[in-house]
Structure formats: C-alpha cells, structure tokens
Design an enzyme around this catalytic site. Structure first.
Site, short mmCIF file in Angstrom:
data_model
loop_
_atom_site.label_atom_id
_atom_site.label_comp_id
_atom_site.label_asym_id
_atom_site.label_seq_id
_atom_site.Cartn_x
_atom_site.Cartn_y
_atom_site.Cartn_z
N ASP A 200 -10.05 -40.05 -18.56
CA ASP A 200 -10.27 -39.47 -17.23
C ASP A 200 -11.69 -39.89 -16.90
O ASP A 200 -12.66 -39.29 -17.39
CB ASP A 200 -10.15 -37.95 -17.27
CG ASP A 200 -10.30 -37.36 -15.88
OD1 ASP A 200 -11.15 -37.86 -15.12
OD2 ASP A 200 -9.58 -36.41 -15.55
N HIS A 201 -11.83 -40.93 -16.09
CA HIS A 201 -13.16 -41.54 -15.98
C HIS A 201 -14.20 -40.61 -15.36
O HIS A 201 -15.39 -40.82 -15.51
CB HIS A 201 -13.11 -42.90 -15.27
CG HIS A 201 -13.01 -42.84 -13.78
ND1 HIS A 201 -11.83 -42.60 -13.13
CD2 HIS A 201 -13.95 -42.98 -12.82
CE1 HIS A 201 -12.06 -42.60 -11.82
NE2 HIS A 201 -13.33 -42.83 -11.60
N HIS A 263 -8.89 -35.50 -12.39
CA HIS A 263 -10.32 -35.37 -12.09
C HIS A 263 -10.71 -33.97 -11.59
O HIS A 263 -11.64 -33.35 -12.08
CB HIS A 263 -10.76 -36.39 -11.04
CG HIS A 263 -10.37 -37.81 -11.34
ND1 HIS A 263 -10.26 -38.29 -12.62
CD2 HIS A 263 -10.08 -38.86 -10.53
CE1 HIS A 263 -9.92 -39.57 -12.58
NE2 HIS A 263 -9.79 -39.94 -11.32
C1 BG6 Z 1 -8.99 -43.08 -9.55
C2 BG6 Z 1 -7.90 -42.94 -8.52
O1 BG6 Z 1 -8.70 -42.32 -10.68
O2 BG6 Z 1 -10.22 -42.65 -8.99
C3 BG6 Z 1 -8.24 -43.70 -7.26
O3 BG6 Z 1 -6.69 -43.45 -9.06
C4 BG6 Z 1 -9.62 -43.31 -6.75
O4 BG6 Z 1 -7.27 -43.47 -6.25
C5 BG6 Z 1 -10.64 -43.41 -7.88
O5 BG6 Z 1 -9.96 -44.18 -5.69
C6 BG6 Z 1 -11.99 -42.92 -7.44
O6 BG6 Z 1 -12.93 -43.13 -8.46
P1 BG6 Z 1 -14.48 -43.05 -8.16
O7 BG6 Z 1 -15.12 -43.17 -9.50
O8 BG6 Z 1 -14.80 -44.17 -7.22
O9 BG6 Z 1 -14.72 -41.72 -7.52
#
Ligand code: BG6
Length: 509
Positions: A200-201, A263
């Site tokens: 979960d980045h 997230h």
């Molecule tokens: C991803 C989603 O996990 O997170 C995307 O699948 C989204 O739809 C992205 O655009 C957003 O990541 P960040 O790090 O740019 O907020």
C-alpha cells in the site's frame, strides 16, 4: 532507564542510526512492461542503488511477454530511470547496476519460461552473489496473482531453503472480502506469511509515517485526540487527473475499491489507533487491526455515503471529457470516480465522532490530507457578533503536495476591538529539512529486501477493510446510477448535502 538482558542501549541507538543497507539479493518483476514498473519500480531501484543502499551484486530480472534480450530490457530501465528517477543520473552507478540485469520472456502459463527464470536466478547467485535471496514483485492484474504464485511453487522458486524468497503483491488485493480471502489462501499455501509483502504505497510516504511521529513522539496532541475534544475527522484524497490510460483496470473497480479500501482506511487506522507498544510490525498491526475492527458503518447508507462520476468540464484551463466518454469505458458504466463515506469507530476514544472519507478523480486539485477538526470552545467571553463566524480549531496533516502540518486557531485581529479571526501556523517539510523525502516505492522496496514488514498491511487488515467496504458497494450496486459532478469541481452536490445534514461542511483544501 535500566538496560535489560545485557542490551547496550547506547550501542542499540547507534545501530539504529546506521543506514539500512540491503544484503545480497535480487528482485524479479512480473509485469515489467507496465506503467507502475516504468514510472515507479525501476526508478526506485536506481535511486536506492544511487544512495548506496543496495548490495554491489544486486540483480534485477524482468519477466514479460516481449521478445526482449537483456540489452533491450536494460535500455528500457535506462529510459525509465532517466525519465522518472528522483536522484541525479550517475554513470558509475548505472554501470554497476546493469551487470545484474536480466530479462526472461514468457507468459504466466509457460512452464519453460519459469524454468528459464529459475536458471537465470541460479546463474545470478553464482556471478552476482545474490545468495539465493529473491523478491518476486507481482505488478500484474490481480486475476493473474494465483497463477504466478502457483507457478513459482511448481518450479521450486518459492523454496526458502537456499535463501529467502518473498512475494510482493500490488493492490488491489481482491475486489471484495471473498476474493481477498481466496487470494490470501493461495498466497499463504506458497509463501510463509512473514515473506508476503502487500504494497500500500501510501504507507511508504514520509508524511503518512509522520502521523505516528506527530501523535506519539509529542505530548501536545494525544491528550486532545479523542471524543472529548474532536468534533470530526475528514480524510481527503483528491486527484485532478482522470483515469488516463487505465480504463481496463478502473472500470468496474471504481474509486472506493481503488483507494478507500486501502489508502484511506490505512490513513484512518493510523489516525485513530491506540499507541502501539513499540514501532514493530506485530505491535503496529495489532493496533491497526483493532481499530479497523471497530469501524461502524452508518445505518442509512443512502444518506451517509455518496458515489459519483465525473462529467465533462474544465481542468487546469483545458477541456476534460466525461468519464463515460473516456477511451475504453463502457458508455453505460456506473463505476464511481468519486466516493464519500461516513464511518464511526466503536470504542471509548472515538464513540460518536464521525470520520468522513472522500476521494475522487478530476476534482479541483490534487491534495491528500487528514483534518482533525476540534469542537468549538464551550464558552466565549468575547462579543459573539465578532466571533460567531469563527471556524473550529483544526490540525491538518498535509500528506501531499506541500507536505507538512497546519494548525488553525483563532487569534485577535490587531486593533482596538476584541475581534478574533482564524489564523494558521504551519510546518512545511521543505522548510524544516534540507534533504528531500525518498519516494514511497524506494522506501518499500528497501523494506522488502530487508525483510522489514512494518509498513505493509497484514492479511487481517486487508480483510477487515473489505468487510467495511462490501456493504457499501452492494448498496451502490442496487442504487445503480452514480451522482454526477463536473470535472474540475469538488464532487457531487450530494456529498455537500451529506455533510450539511450533520451541520458540517467539507474543507476546501
Ligand atoms: C493508486 C491508485 O493506488 O494511487 C490510483 O490506483 C491513484 O488510481 C494513485 O491515482 C495515487 O497515488 P499518489 O501517490 O499519486 O497519491
């Protein structure tokens, strides 16, 4: 403080300050020709190498259907690094990294290709000294997860006997509780649970980790972090982009499955959980699991959840098409590109405090923040006509962009009258620290290679999150048509009405 069991606290503290460097190891990426790999994974590998955090013989193996040679793959990585790496390009780092780059062509049914992968790894162990330690990154559509994992087992690639073998799994982890449980079963039949890393980045973002520092390294906030002082919490993840080229993934999945299930519920867990006994994986997971298990959905899902879809409009001065006109989208699609949900947490700390979560594509601007909005002062000695417009005190954790924390409170306006107005006090990462934050994927890939699972959701967390979302999705399925909102605005009016019914309004970040 007394030292226990002969531990030397000074040495332990010094050890903790040493850079965390990965030992002999390699990474295999399935789906290496995809967007995630090019924009995030390859650059992250280079950035780690550039920072000296990878072992000298680190190896990167790409697996995909293209008929590439090792050189073609290296060229692809080179272009991706040049375009997307965070740190400057250095030829000597690149020359070292390229020594361990290999490409294995094949699809996921191809037994021979998996045998080739096996011999590639054995060869790398010999020439690069990777020690049998490999992480397999599944950057592939979820329907292929079980197949790839089973192939790894069948070809002896998941054996832990000659070194560690880890599985790194990208979201979405299933599309509902049942599919997530099935997936967990398949993965755990092949890899022991401590060798499974679900990405979960958001948990790799510095500002997200800072939620814990803010709450538990200070005395200031925790005493008021509860139902006695907090009116409500708003967690917003707004994006200005549409779905880009991701129609195939996004349609049918939608905003809530894409980012609330993972997230936003992780942000909620970190904001609401109790203090863990230590910052280790088990203690953190225990607290997050407890709080996710205490999340309660509203009685009336019709009133307290909203799902929406963007229509044509203007974004950043340019015309934007509606969701249904995007390439590859079913013109009758009911997929949500916006979702807002009210939940409560059934425990002593939070009883009665609503947590409002919202996310959407093509909103006013890109911002992710957690706003803890406090109750009004119970009594004001000042002239009410001057102060009645006053907002609530709020603590806003800005996850991105403009990473930092803002505190909002009332202050006297200069002059002879006792007039009070809201002002802000700001902490900005960029001003307080000189070094820039590593990218989330840099941090998480390094953690995988180190076997550090603090920042990876566990099986129970993933399943509890689906348990929260499933009834909402079912309700929306029954409703059919999502509410509409124009691209470039802040979402459907229904979402504003939802908060207005509670006497509140969404923040305009
Ligand atoms: C991803 C989603 O996990 O997170 C995307 O699948 C989204 O739809 C992205 O655009 C957003 O990541 P960040 O790090 O740019 O907020």
């Amino acid at each position: 403080m007394t030292a226990t069991h002969g531990a030397n606290p000074l040495r332990d503290a010094a050890d903790r300050r040493l850079p965390r460097i990965a030992g002999p190891s390699g990474l295999v990426i399935f789906g290496v020709t995809g967007d995630l790999s090019r924009k995030k994974l390859m650059p992250a590998v280079y950035d780690l190498a550039n920072r000296g955090l990878l072992p000298p013989g680190f190896s990167l193996v790409g697996y995909a259907r293209r008929e590439w040679q090792d050189e073609d793959f290296a060229q692809e990585v080179h272009d991706a690094v040049k375009a997307h790496a965070r740190t400057p390009f250095r030829e000597e780092v690149w020359q070292q990294l390229i020594q361990g780059m290999r490409f294995v062509p094949g699809d996921f049914d191809d037994d021979q290709a998996f045998e080739n992968l096996k011999s590639t790894i054995e060869d790398l162990d010999k020439v690069q000294g990777t020690g049998g330690n490999f992480a397999f990154y599944l950057s592939v559509p979820p329907k292929f997860f079980p197949k790839v994992v089973k192939q790894l087992k069948k070809h002896g690639l998941a054996d832990q006997k000659d070194g560690w073998r880890r599985a790194v799994i990208e979201k979405p982890f299933g599309h509902d509780l049942t599919s997530a449980q099935e997936l967990n079963k398949v993965v755990h039949e092949v890899f022991p649970s401590n060798e499974v890393f679900r990405i979960d980045h958001y948990l790799g973002k510095e500002t997200v980790q800072n939620i814990l520092a803010l709450r538990f390294a200070n005395t200031l906030f925790e005493p008021v972090w509860n139902r006695s002082y907090v009116d409500h919490v708003q967690i917003t993840m707004a994006e200005d982009i549409g779905i880009g080229g991701r129609a195939g993934y996004y349609d049918g999945i939608g905003a809530a499955r894409d980012v609330i299930q993972n997230h936003l519920l992780q942000l909620l867990a970190l904001t609401a959980m109790e203090e863990p006994a230590s910052f280790d994986a088990d203690a953190l997971a225990a607290e997050k699991t407890k709080v996710l298990g205490a999340v309660r959905l509203p009685h009336d899902l019709g009133k307290d959840t909203v799902f929406g879809q963007y229509t044509a409009g203007w974004q950043g001065g340019e015309k934007a098409v509606g969701y249904l006109e995007e390439d590859g989208i079913d013109p009758k699609s009911n997929t949500d590109t916006y979702a807002a949900v009210k939940v409560e947490i059934d425990n002593r700390r939070w009883a009665g405090v609503p947590f409002y979560l919202r996310t959407g594509k093509r909103l006013g601007r890109r911002v992710t923040e957690i706003a803890v909005v406090f109750q009004r002062a119970p009594h004001s000695p000042f002239d009410h006509t001057a102060t009645e417009e006053l907002g609530h005190n709020a603590l806003v954790i800005r996850v991105q962009p403009d990473e930092g924390v803002t505190m909002r409170f009332g202050s006297k306006v200069p002059g002879t009258a006792m007039e009070v107005r809201d002002v802000s006090m700001d902490f900005a990462y960029g001003e307080s620290f000189t070094e820039s934050s590593p990218e989330a994927y840099e941090r998480l890939l390094l953690d995988v290679l180190l076997g550090d699972s603090n920042l990876f959701p566990r099986t129970e967390e993933v399943e509890l999150s689906w348990k929260i979302l499933d009834p909402i999705e079912r309700h929306w399925d029954k409703r059919g048509k999502p509410a509409q909102y124009e691209s470039g605005t802040w979402g459907p009016v229904e979402a504003d009405e939802m908060l207005a019914r509670h006497g509140r309004s969404w923040r305009r970040p």
